[in-house]
Design a protein around this motif. Structure first.
Motif, PDB file in Angstrom:
ATOM      1  N   TRP A 191       6.021 -42.212 -13.473  1.00  0.00           N
ATOM      2  CA  TRP A 191       6.712 -42.882 -12.363  1.00  0.00           C
ATOM      3  C   TRP A 191       8.109 -43.325 -12.776  1.00  0.00           C
ATOM      4  O   TRP A 191       8.995 -43.453 -11.931  1.00  0.00           O
ATOM      5  CB  TRP A 191       5.877 -44.051 -11.859  1.00  0.00           C
ATOM      6  CG  TRP A 191       4.458 -43.650 -11.585  1.00  0.00           C
ATOM      7  CD1 TRP A 191       3.330 -44.101 -12.204  1.00  0.00           C
ATOM      8  CD2 TRP A 191       4.016 -42.666 -10.638  1.00  0.00           C
ATOM      9  NE1 TRP A 191       2.212 -43.478 -11.706  1.00  0.00           N
ATOM     10  CE2 TRP A 191       2.606 -42.587 -10.738  1.00  0.00           C
ATOM     11  CE3 TRP A 191       4.670 -41.838  -9.715  1.00  0.00           C
ATOM     12  CZ2 TRP A 191       1.844 -41.714  -9.961  1.00  0.00           C
ATOM     13  CZ3 TRP A 191       3.902 -40.968  -8.936  1.00  0.00           C
ATOM     14  CH2 TRP A 191       2.527 -40.924  -9.059  1.00  0.00           C
ATOM     15  N   SER A 192       8.322 -43.552 -14.073  1.00  0.00           N
ATOM     16  CA  SER A 192       9.678 -43.827 -14.561  1.00  0.00           C
ATOM     17  C   SER A 192      10.581 -42.633 -14.266  1.00  0.00           C
ATOM     18  O   SER A 192      11.705 -42.786 -13.777  1.00  0.00           O
ATOM     19  CB  SER A 192       9.664 -44.091 -16.067  1.00  0.00           C
ATOM     20  OG  SER A 192       8.753 -45.096 -16.424  1.00  0.00           O
ATOM     21  N   ALA A 193      10.072 -41.441 -14.590  1.00  0.00           N
ATOM     22  CA  ALA A 193      10.861 -40.228 -14.377  1.00  0.00           C
ATOM     23  C   ALA A 193      11.059 -39.958 -12.896  1.00  0.00           C
ATOM     24  O   ALA A 193      12.163 -39.583 -12.463  1.00  0.00           O
ATOM     25  CB  ALA A 193      10.174 -39.042 -15.050  1.00  0.00           C
ATOM     26  N   GLU A 194      10.016 -40.161 -12.097  1.00  0.00           N
ATOM     27  CA  GLU A 194      10.150 -39.861 -10.674  1.00  0.00           C
ATOM     28  C   GLU A 194      11.038 -40.884  -9.967  1.00  0.00           C
ATOM     29  O   GLU A 194      11.781 -40.534  -9.044  1.00  0.00           O
ATOM     30  CB  GLU A 194       8.781 -39.779 -10.003  1.00  0.00           C
ATOM     31  CG  GLU A 194       8.863 -39.240  -8.592  1.00  0.00           C
ATOM     32  CD  GLU A 194       7.593 -38.572  -8.106  1.00  0.00           C
ATOM     33  OE1 GLU A 194       7.659 -37.837  -7.090  1.00  0.00           O
ATOM     34  OE2 GLU A 194       6.528 -38.770  -8.726  1.00  0.00           O
ATOM     35  N   GLY A 195      10.977 -42.137 -10.397  1.00  0.00           N
ATOM     36  CA  GLY A 195      11.871 -43.135  -9.825  1.00  0.00           C
ATOM     37  C   GLY A 195      13.323 -42.815 -10.127  1.00  0.00           C
ATOM     38  O   GLY A 195      14.195 -42.920  -9.252  1.00  0.00           O
ATOM     39  N   GLU A 214       3.863 -45.519  -3.814  1.00  0.00           N
ATOM     40  CA  GLU A 214       2.422 -45.398  -3.576  1.00  0.00           C
ATOM     41  C   GLU A 214       1.635 -45.183  -4.874  1.00  0.00           C
ATOM     42  O   GLU A 214       0.446 -44.864  -4.839  1.00  0.00           O
ATOM     43  CB  GLU A 214       2.167 -44.229  -2.618  1.00  0.00           C
ATOM     44  CG  GLU A 214       2.737 -44.467  -1.220  1.00  0.00           C
ATOM     45  CD  GLU A 214       2.535 -43.289  -0.280  1.00  0.00           C
ATOM     46  OE1 GLU A 214       2.130 -42.203  -0.769  1.00  0.00           O
ATOM     47  OE2 GLU A 214       2.779 -43.450   0.925  1.00  0.00           O
ATOM     48  N   SER A 215       2.284 -45.400  -6.007  1.00  0.00           N
ATOM     49  CA  SER A 215       1.664 -45.116  -7.308  1.00  0.00           C
ATOM     50  C   SER A 215       0.700 -46.199  -7.765  1.00  0.00           C
ATOM     51  O   SER A 215      -0.057 -45.991  -8.719  1.00  0.00           O
ATOM     52  CB  SER A 215       2.753 -44.970  -8.368  1.00  0.00           C
ATOM     53  OG  SER A 215       3.427 -46.213  -8.566  1.00  0.00           O
ATOM     54  N   GLY A 216       0.717 -47.340  -7.110  1.00  0.00           N
ATOM     55  CA  GLY A 216      -0.091 -48.468  -7.560  1.00  0.00           C
ATOM     56  C   GLY A 216       0.704 -49.504  -8.328  1.00  0.00           C
ATOM     57  O   GLY A 216       0.189 -50.590  -8.629  1.00  0.00           O
ATOM     58  N   LEU A 217       1.961 -49.203  -8.666  1.00  0.00           N
ATOM     59  CA  LEU A 217       2.824 -50.199  -9.286  1.00  0.00           C
ATOM     60  C   LEU A 217       3.166 -51.287  -8.275  1.00  0.00           C
ATOM     61  O   LEU A 217       3.216 -51.032  -7.067  1.00  0.00           O
ATOM     62  CB  LEU A 217       4.105 -49.540  -9.801  1.00  0.00           C
ATOM     63  CG  LEU A 217       3.925 -48.482 -10.900  1.00  0.00           C
ATOM     64  CD1 LEU A 217       5.261 -47.819 -11.213  1.00  0.00           C
ATOM     65  CD2 LEU A 217       3.321 -49.095 -12.149  1.00  0.00           C
ATOM     66  N   LEU A 218       3.409 -52.488  -8.767  1.00  0.00           N
ATOM     67  CA  LEU A 218       3.623 -53.627  -7.881  1.00  0.00           C
ATOM     68  C   LEU A 218       4.914 -54.358  -8.214  1.00  0.00           C
ATOM     69  O   LEU A 218       5.333 -54.419  -9.371  1.00  0.00           O
ATOM     70  CB  LEU A 218       2.456 -54.619  -8.004  1.00  0.00           C
ATOM     71  CG  LEU A 218       1.070 -54.109  -7.621  1.00  0.00           C
ATOM     72  CD1 LEU A 218       0.025 -55.156  -7.989  1.00  0.00           C
ATOM     73  CD2 LEU A 218       1.003 -53.771  -6.142  1.00  0.00           C
ATOM     74  N   LEU A 219       5.518 -54.922  -7.162  1.00  0.00           N
ATOM     75  CA  LEU A 219       6.613 -55.852  -7.373  1.00  0.00           C
ATOM     76  C   LEU A 219       6.066 -57.129  -7.989  1.00  0.00           C
ATOM     77  O   LEU A 219       4.926 -57.523  -7.729  1.00  0.00           O
ATOM     78  CB  LEU A 219       7.296 -56.197  -6.050  1.00  0.00           C
ATOM     79  CG  LEU A 219       8.003 -55.078  -5.283  1.00  0.00           C
ATOM     80  CD1 LEU A 219       8.438 -55.601  -3.914  1.00  0.00           C
ATOM     81  CD2 LEU A 219       9.202 -54.554  -6.048  1.00  0.00           C
ATOM     82  N   MET A 220       6.866 -57.786  -8.808  1.00  0.00           N
ATOM     83  CA  MET A 220       6.510 -59.114  -9.278  1.00  0.00           C
ATOM     84  C   MET A 220       6.540 -60.080  -8.095  1.00  0.00           C
ATOM     85  O   MET A 220       7.381 -59.961  -7.194  1.00  0.00           O
ATOM     86  CB  MET A 220       7.484 -59.571 -10.355  1.00  0.00           C
ATOM     87  CG  MET A 220       7.404 -58.785 -11.647  1.00  0.00           C
ATOM     88  SD  MET A 220       5.939 -59.179 -12.607  1.00  0.00           S
ATOM     89  CE  MET A 220       6.415 -60.754 -13.328  1.00  0.00           C
ATOM     90  N   SER A 226       8.787 -52.952 -13.865  1.00  0.00           N
ATOM     91  CA  SER A 226       9.744 -52.342 -14.782  1.00  0.00           C
ATOM     92  C   SER A 226       9.425 -50.863 -14.963  1.00  0.00           C
ATOM     93  O   SER A 226       8.378 -50.495 -15.488  1.00  0.00           O
ATOM     94  CB  SER A 226       9.689 -53.055 -16.140  1.00  0.00           C
ATOM     95  OG  SER A 226      10.592 -52.461 -17.052  1.00  0.00           O
ATOM     96  N   LEU A 227      10.347 -50.011 -14.539  1.00  0.00           N
ATOM     97  CA  LEU A 227      10.178 -48.572 -14.708  1.00  0.00           C
ATOM     98  C   LEU A 227      10.815 -48.077 -16.003  1.00  0.00           C
ATOM     99  O   LEU A 227      10.262 -47.209 -16.673  1.00  0.00           O
ATOM    100  CB  LEU A 227      10.777 -47.836 -13.512  1.00  0.00           C
ATOM    101  CG  LEU A 227      10.057 -48.043 -12.183  1.00  0.00           C
ATOM    102  CD1 LEU A 227      10.815 -47.354 -11.053  1.00  0.00           C
ATOM    103  CD2 LEU A 227       8.635 -47.539 -12.247  1.00  0.00           C
ATOM    104  N   ARG A 276      14.166 -50.792 -11.880  1.00  0.00           N
ATOM    105  CA  ARG A 276      12.981 -51.532 -11.449  1.00  0.00           C
ATOM    106  C   ARG A 276      12.412 -50.902 -10.172  1.00  0.00           C
ATOM    107  O   ARG A 276      13.107 -50.170  -9.455  1.00  0.00           O
ATOM    108  CB  ARG A 276      13.318 -52.994 -11.141  1.00  0.00           C
ATOM    109  CG  ARG A 276      13.806 -53.791 -12.293  1.00  0.00           C
ATOM    110  CD  ARG A 276      13.798 -55.290 -11.977  1.00  0.00           C
ATOM    111  NE  ARG A 276      15.008 -55.782 -11.350  1.00  0.00           N
ATOM    112  CZ  ARG A 276      15.100 -56.298 -10.137  1.00  0.00           C
ATOM    113  NH1 ARG A 276      14.032 -56.330  -9.338  1.00  0.00           N
ATOM    114  NH2 ARG A 276      16.238 -56.770  -9.677  1.00  0.00           N
ATOM    115  N   LEU A 277      11.172 -51.228  -9.887  1.00  0.00           N
ATOM    116  CA  LEU A 277      10.538 -50.728  -8.674  1.00  0.00           C
ATOM    117  C   LEU A 277      11.324 -51.140  -7.428  1.00  0.00           C
ATOM    118  O   LEU A 277      11.373 -50.395  -6.443  1.00  0.00           O
ATOM    119  CB  LEU A 277       9.101 -51.242  -8.602  1.00  0.00           C
ATOM    120  CG  LEU A 277       8.226 -50.729  -7.457  1.00  0.00           C
ATOM    121  CD1 LEU A 277       8.075 -49.210  -7.504  1.00  0.00           C
ATOM    122  CD2 LEU A 277       6.847 -51.405  -7.500  1.00  0.00           C
TER     123      LEU A 277
END
Length: 538
Positions: free
Chosen positions: A216-220, A255-261, A278-279, A402-403
């Motif tokens: 998701w780092s790469a895709e972001g 939609e990856s399941g990562l969340l904002l703080m 943090s990506l 960041r996300l």
């Protein structure tokens, strides 16, 4: 929200693993290009285990970026972007669009980014041929994917700052023919996308260890690249196919399941590093050798009562008037980004009761030219941070993406070439950030709305200048107007104690949206003065 309780140990392990790879790879950086390694067997014999291969990419999270992060990162991202004012000569020329080809900050940024390229190339080119049979194919692919991600990010900054730049895939081959041409921006973007697609398709969906990049780092980052590329070479509107790719990749990350703080302020506390928002972030360790730490607090903290270690030189510099005026009433992001009169921070110098920022005429704190100071990345004393603060040295990560950035990329790509949008998903992306900031939600969005959110969300994260470069690609006059209308002056008090603005506005033109190539580089390679050439992709 995820709390990362083993970050210090992880970071220290990165530094320990960093030492040997740096010794092995230093022959590939610019200053060592003409020196063969003293012991070629060292490189040939290093990649014996999975751990050693992963150690090869550990340095890419910190040291090669250090010279940029020290000052240049924010001098360009926030200084040129109009967020930061400074009376320092090297900073002032950037803030005032008078960058010279021999600028210290210019050289630092260029050299640091190409250092990242060189170290990435070392990993990419050495691991396939010099790993033992005991190293798994999965680990080799993972390490190469990390290196290609880092190389892509370095080139993404290079192409936006300098336009046509030289693509280098093998630094050892470049030694024999170092007078290489610059390559067209379109080719550089193609090269970046190829690297990021490889990383996206190779890296796992979660970090192998805290702080390492993942799918998701790469895709972001790919979403961000497509958003920028959508305006390249366009006039008045952006390329729809690139906008749709930016939107798709951003949606996948959302939609990856990562969340904002939940709490914006927690993003900039050391105990919440490498959180789910943090990506990609530079990983720093305090109180070790020079080049392993984050130095931002030393330059930004109002004074040494905040740091407790003798640095803290931000008393006269600070947030521009223009940035201070961007925040809506009640936006909590302001408190965690900039200090203003009356702001109290109980977690800074906590053992002495906290820190109160005061800017009254004749007050104890004195008068900065901005009547404000930087808060973001200012973390306090050693006692505030479990001992992880020393002179010019903290362990706080530097966010690169960041996300929250992906949310705003999605909104901007959805808006596309329209004047406004009421698309529900785009609104939700923006309003998620506004709810966290304790602001009212938007019912419709314009490009100005999105740029406003980006500016206050990422102030002092070295991002705003690149937003303006992206805008200049396809709507140069709007970008010029934004910069030319920014209030870049200072503040003072009149005889009655009333605040007055000493106005300063800078007129810019198209040429100000591209930096000069460092003088020393042109001297070594006069081909930098020639027109760019097409890159021969294999």
């Amino acid at each position: 929200m995820v709390k990362t309780q083993t970050i210090s140990n992880m970071k220290r392990k990165y530094i320990y693993l960093l030492i040997l790879p740096l010794l092995l790879f230093q022959c590939n950086t610019d200053e060592f290009l003409d020196r063969p390694p003293e012991d070629q067997l060292a490189v040939d014999n290093f990649y014996q285990t999975d751990e050693q291969v992963l150690a090869a990419t550990a340095p890419l999270y910190g040291w090669p970026w250090f010279d940029a992060n020290d000052k240049a990162w924010w001098a360009f991202g926030d200084g040129m972007g109009g967020n930061h004012w400074s009376n320092d000569g090297d900073m002032g020329e950037i803030f005032l669009f008078a960058v010279k080809a021999n600028s210290a900050r210019l050289n630092e940024m260029w050299n640091s980014l190409y250092r990242v390229v060189a170290h990435s190339n070392s990993v990419i080119n050495n691991i396939p041929d010099k790993s033992s049979a005991d190293v798994s194919e999965e680990v080799k692919a993972h390490a190469i994917a990390e290196a290609r991600f880092m190389r892509a990010v370095a080139y993404f900054y290079l192409v936006r700052l300098w336009g046509p730049v030289t693509i280098i895939e093998n630094n050892e081959e470049a030694v024999s023919d170092f007078k290489l041409p610059r390559n067209f921006e379109e080719d550089v973007y193609r090269f970046i996308i190829m690297d990021l697609e490889y990383a996206m398709n190779t890296l796992p969906e979660s970090s192998r260890s805290a702080g390492r990049v993942h799918k998701w780092s790469a895709e972001g980052m790919l979403a961000k690249v497509y958003l920028a590329k959508s305006g390249l070479g366009q006039s008045g509107s952006r390329h729809d196919e690139d906008l749709q790719k930016a939107k798709l990749h951003a949606k996948n990350v959302m939609e990856s399941g990562l969340l904002l703080m939940d709490d914006y302020g927690d993003l900039f506390k050391t105990e919440f590093e490498n959180n789910s928002e943090s990506l990609f972030a530079f990983q720093w360790v305090s109180c070790l050798d020079w080049g392993t730490q984050n130095t931002n607090q030393a330059y930004w903290a109002k004074d040494n009562t905040i740091t407790g270690v003798g640095d803290g030189w931000g008393g006269y510099i600070g947030p521009s008037i223009d940035l201070q005026n961007q925040y809506e009433r009640g936006d909590v992001r302001k408190y965690y980004t900039i200090m203003q009169d009356g702001d109290f921070y109980p977690n800074l110098n906590a053992e002495n009761g906290g820190f109160l920022f005061s800017q009254e005429p004749g007050g104890e704190m004195g008068a900065s030219a901005c009547h404000s100071a930087v808060k973001k990345y200012v973390v306090g004393t050693p006692e505030d941070n479990s001992g992880q603060v020393c002179f010019m040295s903290t362990a706080i990560n530097t966010y690169v993406q960041r996300l929250a950035d992906v949310y705003l990329i999605y909104a901007e790509a959805t808006l596309g070439n329209n004047a406004s949008t009421t698309d529900a998903s785009a609104l939700e992306a923006v309003n998620a950030l506004r709810r966290r900031a304790k602001l009212e939600e938007k019912a419709s969005l314009t490009l100005d709305d999105i740029y406003h959110e980006r500016r206050v969300e990422f102030a002092y994260e070295a991002d705003h200048w690149y937003d303006l470069i992206r805008l200049h690609y396809w709507n140069p006059q709007k970008a010029i107007d934004i910069v030319s209308n920014q209030e870049r002056g200072t503040l003072s008090w009149d005889d009655d104690g009333e605040t007055q603005v000493n106005s300063l506005k800078v007129s810019v033109d198209d040429g100000d949206f591209m930096l000069p190539i460092p003088e020393a580089e042109v001297s070594k390679n006069p081909r930098f003065l020639d027109d760019p050439e097409s890159y021969e992709f294999l």
